[in-house]
Design a protein around this motif. Structure first.
Motif, PDB file in Angstrom:
ATOM      1  N   VAL A 100       0.833  -1.320  -0.089  1.00 29.52           N
ATOM      2  CA  VAL A 100      -0.064  -0.185  -0.068  1.00 29.52           C
ATOM      3  C   VAL A 100       0.898   1.292   0.143  1.00 29.52           C
ATOM      4  O   VAL A 100       0.735   2.250  -0.659  1.00 29.52           O
ATOM      5  CB  VAL A 100      -1.021  -0.041   1.139  1.00 29.52           C
ATOM      6  N   GLY A 120      -1.699   1.465   5.178  1.00 25.82           N
ATOM      7  CA  GLY A 120      -1.430  -0.082   4.935  1.00 25.82           C
ATOM      8  C   GLY A 120      -1.277  -0.733   6.158  1.00 25.82           C
ATOM      9  O   GLY A 120      -2.175  -1.727   6.363  1.00 25.82           O
ATOM     10  N   THR A 309      -5.683   1.311  -2.037  1.00 24.64           N
ATOM     11  CA  THR A 309      -5.908   0.575  -0.577  1.00 24.64           C
ATOM     12  C   THR A 309      -6.792  -0.846  -0.641  1.00 24.64           C
ATOM     13  O   THR A 309      -6.399  -1.598  -0.121  1.00 24.64           O
ATOM     14  CB  THR A 309      -6.442   1.569   0.226  1.00 24.64           C
ATOM     15  N   CYS A 382      -9.839   6.463   3.270  1.00 23.45           N
ATOM     16  CA  CYS A 382      -9.460   5.083   2.871  1.00 23.45           C
ATOM     17  C   CYS A 382      -9.482   4.004   3.647  1.00 23.45           C
ATOM     18  O   CYS A 382     -10.166   2.774   3.276  1.00 23.45           O
ATOM     19  CB  CYS A 382      -7.835   4.914   2.235  1.00 23.45           C
ATOM     20  N   THR A 383      -9.134   4.206   4.875  1.00 20.53           N
ATOM     21  CA  THR A 383      -9.464   3.120   5.698  1.00 20.53           C
ATOM     22  C   THR A 383     -10.881   2.797   6.168  1.00 20.53           C
ATOM     23  O   THR A 383     -11.157   1.749   6.007  1.00 20.53           O
ATOM     24  CB  THR A 383      -8.506   3.475   7.289  1.00 20.53           C
TER      25      THR A 383
END
Length: 533
Positions: A100, A120, A309, A382-383
């Motif tokens: 990532v 990541g 991601t 993204c998470t």
């Protein structure tokens, strides 16, 4: 937030958690996914939201959840599958974080490699709660359950260590892979040592565990003690909790009393039910927070960052499992490998959860120079997307996939094994009675009466084992005689309860006496085997 509002929100959360469990039990949908969706719906409605405080989650939520999961895990089974577990919980987490990071450095405009490694590391560790809840319901084989459990117990320590190194690198501008590996080894070794030490301390307190209340107090305090000591020594508090839980869980059958174990198990089931429900609700409620800072990014940047991601998270896992299995076959290792169906199931069991969000929310707002932490809002988004895609997408489709793959535990073999163990325990009891009869001849009438009951129980187990051995499929055969006997015993217990209540209502039995006698009946009912046993 005033106390009345907090109270109403707490009551509402309990109602939603209970409703999700009820709906999940009747529809087959995973409660974790339902709660995450409910949290998102609540987040977009007018009214106050509860923001996720990562330090509270990591200090007060993660330790008890990990400890409870470790207590229910098998130290021997994890050790038997240690190669696969270590590969998933350590090496795959490292690979996910680095890939990532490389993707962010190469494809996301303005992003740094260190910032990519940070996100990541946050999305690398799967949260096994949702996958295991579904897997057990559809009869996932015990070995796969063990692998998912072991991975979920050990991967958080790896991810949090990498995250800390990546944050330091993002602040300083330098990332060192050897330094990250060295810090991980130090944190893992120290955390393991702390966990062993805490487990030994619990063993020294074993005489106190004979009191159910003291046993509960010690059990509830243990994960927090292990985590606190680990963090104070700057090693992995998470790993300390897991190691302590695995050792204590392995020792529990030898320690304490039956009453202590029953009460402690009941307390931990309630803790799990509430904490897991709350954290999945919290996941959905973080939507406003993660959306707030996206306006400053171009749409193409957000799309590429999310694609990198999510793509690495979803695709690397099956590739890793396939490559490690190919290496296992080439090296001709003695331990059992994974077949294609097992690889497919494990690939789809990588649901992410609140630990990923809590980890990414620990990213500082600013660097040491006072500048904003690079791309923090983008990393949060993204998470969140990875958590949502895996928790809802994989969570809702995991059960159909397992059924389609035909992966199912052999229930007949498991029931046969349990009945053989029951018979062995009864034989041991009969041998002990023979020894007692020789040593204490004055107790012969009592011993003979108990021997008769044990022999009757042995005959029942032998009959059940004969039925299981003649089964022609993996489904546990249903015995009408067996079910009828269980039904009659339950009706007899219910009649006793009703009579005790009549005595209490007529003033012939105080409430304290009723509660004591009712506990006896509750324990008698609890030990009745399930129809499939």
């Amino acid at each position: 937030m005033n106390p009345e509002t907090l109270l109403l929100m707490g009551l509402g959360a309990v109602v939603i958690i209970a409703a999700a469990r009820w709906i999940g039990a009747r529809t087959g949908l995973p409660a974790a996914a339902l709660l995450a969706v409910a949290g998102i719906v609540y987040a977009v409605l007018p009214g106050p939201n509860i923001s996720l405080d990562p330090h509270i989650v990591l200090t007060f939520v993660l330790p008890p959840l990990l400890y409870s999961a470790a207590l229910e895990s098998s130290l021997l089974a994890i050790r038997a599958n240690l190669r696969i577990v270590i590969g998933l919980s350590v090496l795959l987490v490292f690979a996910t974080a680095l890939l990532v990071g490389a993707g962010f450095g190469l494809f996301v405009a303005g992003a740094t490699f260190a910032a990519g490694v940070a996100v990541g590391a946050a999305v690398a560790p799967p949260d096994p709660v949702a996958a295991l809840a579904v897997g057990r319901k559809v009869g996932l084989p015990p070995r796969l359950v063990t692998i998912i459990q072991g991975e979920g117990l050990l991967n958080d320590a790896t991810a949090l260590t990498i995250l800390n190194v990546a944050v330091a690198a993002a602040v300083s501008g330098h990332f060192s892979l050897p330094k990250a590996a060295g810090l991980f080894v130090l944190a893992a070794a120290g955390g393991t040592a702390v966990g062993v030490g805490v487990a030994y301390l619990v063993r020294l307190l074993r005489p106190l565990a004979r009191d159910p209340l003291l046993a509960n107090a010690i059990s509830l305090a243990t994960p927090f003690v292990a985590y606190y000591i680990g963090e104070q020594l700057h090693v992995s508090g998470v790993l300390a909790v897991v190691v302590a839980g695995l050792i204590v869980g392995h020792d529990t059958p030898r320690s304490g009393t039956g009453a202590s174990r029953l009460q402690t198990n009941a307390v931990w089931r309630l803790v799990d039910f509430l904490l897991e429900g709350i954290v999945f609700l919290l996941i959905g409620q973080q939507l406003p927070a993660v959306m707030r800072g996206l306006a400053k990014y171009q749409t193409s940047t957000v799309v590429i960052a999310v694609a990198v991601t999510v793509g690495v998270t979803l695709l690397l896992r099956p590739v890793w499992l396939s490559l490690t299995q190919a290496a296992h076959l080439l090296l001709r290792r003695e331990d059992e490998g994974l077949n294609a169906r097992e690889i497919a199931a494990l690939s789809w069991a990588g649901t992410r959860g609140v630990i990923s969000l809590a980890a990414v929310f620990t990213l500082p707002l600013t660097t040491g120079a006072g500048e904003p932490f690079p791309d923090r809002d983008l990393l949060l988004f993204c998470t969140f997307v990875v958590v949502l895609v895996t928790l809802v997408g994989q969570g809702l489709t995991f059960a159909p996939l397992v059924r389609r793959l035909g992966l199912r535990a052999n229930e007949v073999d498991e029931a046969r094994q349990r009945n053989e163990a029951r018979m062995a325990s009864v034989h041991a009891a009969l041998e002990r009675l023979d020894d007692l009869e020789e040593d204490e001849p004055g107790d012969a009438p009592t011993i003979e009466a108990l021997r008769g009951r044990m022999q009757e129980r042995l005959r029942r187990y032998e009959h059940r084992l004969d039925v299981l051995q003649s089964a022609e499929s993996d489904e546990v055969p249903v015995s009408e005689h067996y079910e009828s006997a269980l039904r009659i015993q339950r009706l007899a217990i219910e009649a006793q309860r009703e009579e005790l209540l009549r005595w209490r209502d007529a003033g012939n039995l105080p409430d304290e006496g009723l509660r004591r006698l009712e506990r006896e009946l509750d324990h008698e009912e609890r030990v009745l085997p399930d129809r499939r046993e």
